[in-house]
Structures are given as C-alpha cells and as structure tokens.
Scaffold this active site. Structure first.
Site, short mmCIF file in Angstrom:
data_model
loop_
_atom_site.label_atom_id
_atom_site.label_comp_id
_atom_site.label_asym_id
_atom_site.label_seq_id
_atom_site.Cartn_x
_atom_site.Cartn_y
_atom_site.Cartn_z
CB SER A 196 -8.55 -0.92 -9.49
OG SER A 196 -8.96 0.14 -10.34
CE1 TYR B 26 -3.25 1.22 -9.73
CE2 TYR B 26 -5.28 0.97 -10.98
CZ TYR B 26 -4.63 1.15 -9.77
OH TYR B 26 -5.37 1.27 -8.61
#
Length: 232
Positions: free
Chosen positions: A141, A155
């Site tokens: 990501s 995350y």
C-alpha cells in the site's frame, strides 16, 4: 490471452475486491488459480463466475499457519506446484491511532496482513526452490511508504513490514530463481473502505482506483520474463 498458460497461482483474499480482480485477470490469461479466503460462501460465489476447470476454492485463514500449510499441500496435489503467489488478504481497524487502537485489533491486523503473508511465503518456498522459479506479489500500500492517520498505526506498520518482507525475499531467494514484487497503490474502491471511521462518499469512491486497475498491474508483473525483477 495465454500470458500465464500452464501457471499455477494462489491468490489470498480472493473472495472480493482486489483479490477477486487479480484472480479473474490471471484466469483470463490462462492460469489455474487457487482462491483462498476466510469465507467459503464468498469464494464459491467468486468461483462460480470463472471456468470451473481453472479454479479451486480454498477456505482458510492465512493467520493459521497449520491451515495454510495444509492448503498449499492440497493445491499442489489438485493443481500442481504453485509458481505464482499473491498475498492480498488484509484487514484494517476502525479505531486507528496508536492511543486508541484496541490491542486485540492490532494483533489481528498484524496476524493477517503481515504474518499471514509470511505463512504463505514459507509454505510455497520449497516447491518454488525445487522448480527453480517463482514469483511472489505482495499487496502492500502507499501506507508501506509513509504512515498516515488515514491508514492507521496497525495497518501502516503491517504494510511497512510487508514491504521489508518483499525485499528480504529478493535478497535471499534470487539464487533459487524466486522474485518478489510489492504493489503499493493508494486508495482503492474495495470493501475495506467500509471500515473507515468516516464514511466514504460515492463521489470519492468514483474518483479513486478500482480493483481492476490493480489487477492490471499484477498481471503486468506476472507476465514479465523471469530475468525481470520489479521490487516495488
């Protein structure tokens, strides 16, 4: 197309979103694909839209190492040695700051996003080494490049770890013909957006990346010759 003809792929988190889009792109390009995910009904629904002879449903929680090892053995028996692994399974927390994230949510995010990827890598490495060939695509990501309040502490930390895992694989496994790539997209219109503390508007969803965009990037990497390694 037959870019991936005779290739055996395993895609985690394949029941929806990016995982489903990648599985579909790989199947359309000739690969046989094992669809791995926690919910059997979602996998069956996804598989029903693909040629039956090219897919295998594998209900499994990637954080369960023993279950992952058993699934890899099953896929190898049913389809053949896995030469292409896509680590896509991932979750996020609702409360996201360091001060507010529940420790159990932190642990679960790490267990699925990072340790789950490690579990799958470890399970496929022996077969890839034996064949002298393999490609691992880790769905990281933009959060793997820079932490943010939007992505959250757990995350962001898990995706930074996945990026490091990708580089470690390339450093250690190149001698065995194994390559790894981390894809680092920004926002993508997938069900994980439903976990955002603030709702995402339809207009915003329309402007951001779609799962098929990420699938196109994964297919590009997967179709490159074995001499080409794209770390990120």
């Amino acid at each position: 197309m037959s870019l991936l003809k005779e290739r055996i792929a395993l895609v985690t988190g394949a029941g929806s979103g990016i995982g489903w889009a990648i599985a579909q792109a790989f199947v359309d390009s000739g690969a046989r694909v094992a669809l791995l995910g926690r919910r059997a009904e979602k996998l069956q629904s996804a598989a029903s839209r693909l040629p039956e002879e090219q897919v295998l449903c594998c209900p499994c929680d990637v954080s369960d190492r023993a279950a992952v090892n058993a699934i890899i053995q099953q896929v190898t028996v049913r389809l053949g040695e896995i030469s292409l692994l896509v680590n896509n399974a991932g979750i996020n927390t609702v409360r996201r700051s360091v001060a507010e994230v529940d420790p159990s949510d932190w642990d679960r995010t790490m267990a699925i996003n990072l340790t789950g990827a490690f579990n799958c890598v470890r399970a496929v490495l022996p077969g890839m080494r034996k064949r002298g060939y393999g490609l691992i695509i880790n769905m990281a990501s933009i959060a793997a490049k820079r932490a943010s309040q939007l992505s959250g502490a757990a995350y962001s930390a898990s995706k930074h770890g996945m990026l490091a895992l990708t580089h470690a694989i390339n450093e250690e496994e190149a001698q065995y013909g194994i390559r790894a790539t981390a894809l680092c997209p920004g926002e993508v219109d997938t069900p994980i957006l439903d976990c955002r503390p603030e709702p995402v508007s339809p207009d915003h969803r329309e402007r951001i990346l779609k799962p098929e965009d990420i699938a196109a990037a994964a297919l590009f990497v997967a179709s490159l010759p074995s001499r080409a390694c794209v770390p990120e």
